[in-house]
Design an enzyme around this catalytic site. Structure first.
Site, mmCIF file in Angstrom:
data_model
loop_
_atom_site.group_PDB
_atom_site.id
_atom_site.type_symbol
_atom_site.label_atom_id
_atom_site.label_comp_id
_atom_site.label_asym_id
_atom_site.label_seq_id
_atom_site.Cartn_x
_atom_site.Cartn_y
_atom_site.Cartn_z
ATOM 1 N N CYS A 124 57.362 45.867 33.801
ATOM 2 C CA CYS A 124 57.419 45.877 35.274
ATOM 3 C C CYS A 124 58.845 45.952 35.804
ATOM 4 O O CYS A 124 59.054 46.265 36.979
ATOM 5 C CB CYS A 124 56.738 44.634 35.835
ATOM 6 S SG CYS A 124 55.055 44.451 35.268
ATOM 7 N N HIS A 264 58.981 42.192 42.923
ATOM 8 C CA HIS A 264 57.863 42.675 42.126
ATOM 9 C C HIS A 264 56.566 42.140 42.735
ATOM 10 O O HIS A 264 56.496 40.989 43.166
ATOM 11 C CB HIS A 264 58.014 42.205 40.676
ATOM 12 C CG HIS A 264 56.901 42.662 39.803
ATOM 13 N ND1 HIS A 264 56.405 43.940 39.862
ATOM 14 C CD2 HIS A 264 56.164 42.017 38.853
ATOM 15 C CE1 HIS A 264 55.419 44.069 38.991
ATOM 16 N NE2 HIS A 264 55.250 42.909 38.376
ATOM 17 N N ASN A 294 49.102 44.623 41.198
ATOM 18 C CA ASN A 294 50.328 44.773 40.420
ATOM 19 C C ASN A 294 50.300 46.146 39.733
ATOM 20 O O ASN A 294 49.508 46.358 38.816
ATOM 21 C CB ASN A 294 50.401 43.630 39.396
ATOM 22 C CG ASN A 294 51.626 43.701 38.521
ATOM 23 O OD1 ASN A 294 52.379 44.677 38.539
ATOM 24 N ND2 ASN A 294 51.831 42.660 37.742
HETATM 25 O O1 UT7 Z 1 53.901 41.824 35.965
HETATM 26 C C1 UT7 Z 1 53.668 40.528 35.467
HETATM 27 C C2 UT7 Z 1 52.222 40.346 35.331
HETATM 28 N N1 UT7 Z 1 51.614 39.086 35.329
HETATM 29 C C3 UT7 Z 1 51.798 38.083 36.205
HETATM 30 O O2 UT7 Z 1 52.643 38.048 37.037
HETATM 31 C C4 UT7 Z 1 50.830 36.970 36.095
HETATM 32 C C5 UT7 Z 1 51.421 35.622 36.378
HETATM 33 N N2 UT7 Z 1 50.377 34.619 36.415
HETATM 34 C C6 UT7 Z 1 49.539 34.506 37.468
HETATM 35 O O3 UT7 Z 1 49.647 35.247 38.416
HETATM 36 C C7 UT7 Z 1 48.501 33.404 37.433
HETATM 37 O O4 UT7 Z 1 48.759 32.555 36.336
HETATM 38 C C8 UT7 Z 1 47.056 33.961 37.342
HETATM 39 C C9 UT7 Z 1 46.671 34.626 38.659
HETATM 40 C C10 UT7 Z 1 46.926 34.954 36.214
HETATM 41 C C11 UT7 Z 1 46.087 32.829 37.079
HETATM 42 O O5 UT7 Z 1 46.195 31.852 38.123
HETATM 43 P P1 UT7 Z 1 46.322 30.313 37.759
HETATM 44 O O6 UT7 Z 1 46.333 29.573 39.011
HETATM 45 O O7 UT7 Z 1 47.519 30.155 36.833
HETATM 46 O O8 UT7 Z 1 44.980 30.052 37.001
HETATM 47 P P2 UT7 Z 1 44.754 29.534 35.507
HETATM 48 O O9 UT7 Z 1 45.153 30.559 34.513
HETATM 49 O O10 UT7 Z 1 45.387 28.182 35.398
HETATM 50 O O11 UT7 Z 1 43.192 29.395 35.482
HETATM 51 C C12 UT7 Z 1 42.505 28.471 36.308
HETATM 52 C C13 UT7 Z 1 41.021 28.683 36.136
HETATM 53 C C14 UT7 Z 1 40.569 28.747 34.677
HETATM 54 O O12 UT7 Z 1 39.347 28.088 34.578
HETATM 55 P P3 UT7 Z 1 39.287 26.600 33.958
HETATM 56 O O13 UT7 Z 1 39.858 26.710 32.586
HETATM 57 O O14 UT7 Z 1 40.128 25.762 34.869
HETATM 58 O O15 UT7 Z 1 37.846 26.310 34.013
HETATM 59 C C15 UT7 Z 1 40.366 30.230 34.471
HETATM 60 O O16 UT7 Z 1 39.414 30.490 33.461
HETATM 61 O O17 UT7 Z 1 40.629 29.916 36.760
HETATM 62 C C16 UT7 Z 1 39.848 30.662 35.818
HETATM 63 N N3 UT7 Z 1 40.018 32.089 36.075
HETATM 64 C C17 UT7 Z 1 39.249 32.739 36.964
HETATM 65 N N4 UT7 Z 1 38.230 32.366 37.745
HETATM 66 C C18 UT7 Z 1 37.677 33.288 38.558
HETATM 67 C C19 UT7 Z 1 40.912 32.927 35.531
HETATM 68 N N5 UT7 Z 1 40.747 34.158 36.057
HETATM 69 C C20 UT7 Z 1 39.714 34.073 36.954
HETATM 70 C C21 UT7 Z 1 39.098 34.988 37.797
HETATM 71 N N6 UT7 Z 1 38.088 34.557 38.584
HETATM 72 N N7 UT7 Z 1 39.481 36.280 37.865
#
Ligand code: UT7
Length: 337
Positions: A124, A264, A294
């Site tokens: 990215c 970004h 993204n």
């Molecule tokens: O160019 C660089 C690319 N990447 C990034 O910039 C990504 C950076 N990271 C993020 O943006 C965030 O970490 C995410 C958006 C990917 C995830 O958000 P988060 O607040 O960090 O959520 P998490 O990974 O801590 O997950 C929380 C919960 C989990 O469930 P449990 O374990 O608490 O039951 C996940 O399984 O949310 C769940 N989850 C979802 N639920 C509904 C993960 N993805 C989804 C989804 N829909 N799409």
């Protein structure tokens, strides 16, 4: 207004962005569409990321096609013909083919027969890495006109069964034409950083020589994007803050001197965290991730084109672009428009 300084004390030939262009595919994939594909909700995606919809390339619409469309828009705006382009740089992690480079495919599509062409891999962060490479070639007088493109078709490497990643990404391309321009400060400074210790928090493990595309590796989904979301989030905020601070130090400007910050476009919460840490109002950031998600190397390039065309800043204003991506890579550029 303060006089910005170049990174080196030696005067260099000033390099300006003389035109920008962008392209996103027609097909819109909304959060409601994703609700039918994986176990997710519009509410979760909007509240955790800010993304509402993204664009998905049509079958047969490759990275080079999107890149060429963005390039042609930049060329039209800059009134630069294909024959005047000396170098084409395409930043991408989703090239049409491993080789030839996507830059060579773009060259064929736009008819820039005098250009040298190569791709650059910094995920990215690639667009700003390519801006720095272009600046070096122009300021040392190797080339006069360089076409820099950030383009990605992440829909082709996303695992559409993985709700942790598939809701985040979209396809698109953005381009900038860089040229020497007398009497202009143009690109004042670019900072680039990398940290290979974090290589495996955001990567595609398969497809290269480490895990070639065999039926077994394909079944293990190694040819798709893998991400540790929480760790990537944490590193994104740290590295974008570092990159912002470094570019401001290098240019001798303060954050108050900037008219607009183009970050970004990965997650609104990352941008909010950066705004808080840098003590700058969110309104100073140009954000379009709600509409495009993204788009990897294209994200900051599309946002730059959109911000300039919608009057977010004007001639003479200072702007900052700041990015991070797989690698880990990060970068920032201060530009006087
Ligand atoms: O160019 C660089 C690319 N990447 C990034 O910039 C990504 C950076 N990271 C993020 O943006 C965030 O970490 C995410 C958006 C990917 C995830 O958000 P988060 O607040 O960090 O959520 P998490 O990974 O801590 O997950 C929380 C919960 C989990 O469930 P449990 O374990 O608490 O039951 C996940 O399984 O949310 C769940 N989850 C979802 N639920 C509904 C993960 N993805 C989804 C989804 N829909 N799409």
């Amino acid at each position: 207004m303060k006089r910005p300084r170049a990174r080196n004390s030696e005067p260099v030939r000033p390099v300006s962005i003389v035109g920008t262009g962008s392209y996103v595919p027609e097909r819109v994939l909304t959060n409601a569409d994703l609700e039918k594909m994986v176990d997710t909700t519009n509410e979760w995606i909007v509240s955790r990321t800010g993304i509402r919809e993204r664009r998905i390339a049509a079958p047969g619409e490759f990275t080079s096609h999107m890149a060429a469309k963005a390039a042609q828009r930049a060329m039209t705006q800059a009134k630069v013909s294909a024959g005047e382009i000396d170098l084409i740089l395409v930043a991408t992690v989703t090239p049409d083919t491993f080789f030839p480079s996507t830059a060579c495919h773009v060259q064929r599509l736009i008819g820039a027969t005098s250009a040298a062409c190569f791709d650059l891999s910094a995920a990215c962060s690639g667009f700003l890495y390519a801006i720095e490479v272009a600046q070096q070639f122009i300021s040392n007088r190797t080339y006069n006109t360089v076409l820099v493109i950030g383009a990605d078709r992440l829909s082709s490497i996303v695992n559409w069964e993985d709700r942790n990643t598939c809701v985040l990404f979209g396809d698109g391309a953005g381009a900038a034409l860089l040229r020497w321009r007398a009497g202009s400060s143009g690109v004042i400074t670019t900072f680039m950083g990398s940290d290979g210790r974090h290589a495996n928090i955001l990567h595609m493990p398969g497809g290269g020589c480490a895990a070639p595309t065999t039926p077994e590796n394909f079944d293990k989904k190694l040819n798709t994007l893998h991400m540790n979301g929480r760790e990537t989030f944490k590193q994104a905020v740290i590295s974008m803050q570092t990159a912002t601070t470094k570019a401001l130090e290098q240019s001798g400007l303060s954050i108050q001197d900037l008219s607009c910050i183009i970050p970004h476009q990965a997650n609104l919460r990352i941008i909010e965290a950066l705004a808080e840490r840098m003590d700058v109002p969110l309104e100073k950031f140009h954000v379009n991730l709600d509409r495009y998600g993204n788009t990897s190397a294209a994200a900051v390039a599309i946002a730059l084109d959109e911000a300039s065309r919608t009057g977010r800043f004007h001639m003479g204003d200072y702007i900052l672009m700041v990015v991070f991506g797989g690698g880990l890579t990060y970068a920032s550029s201060v530009v006087q428009w």
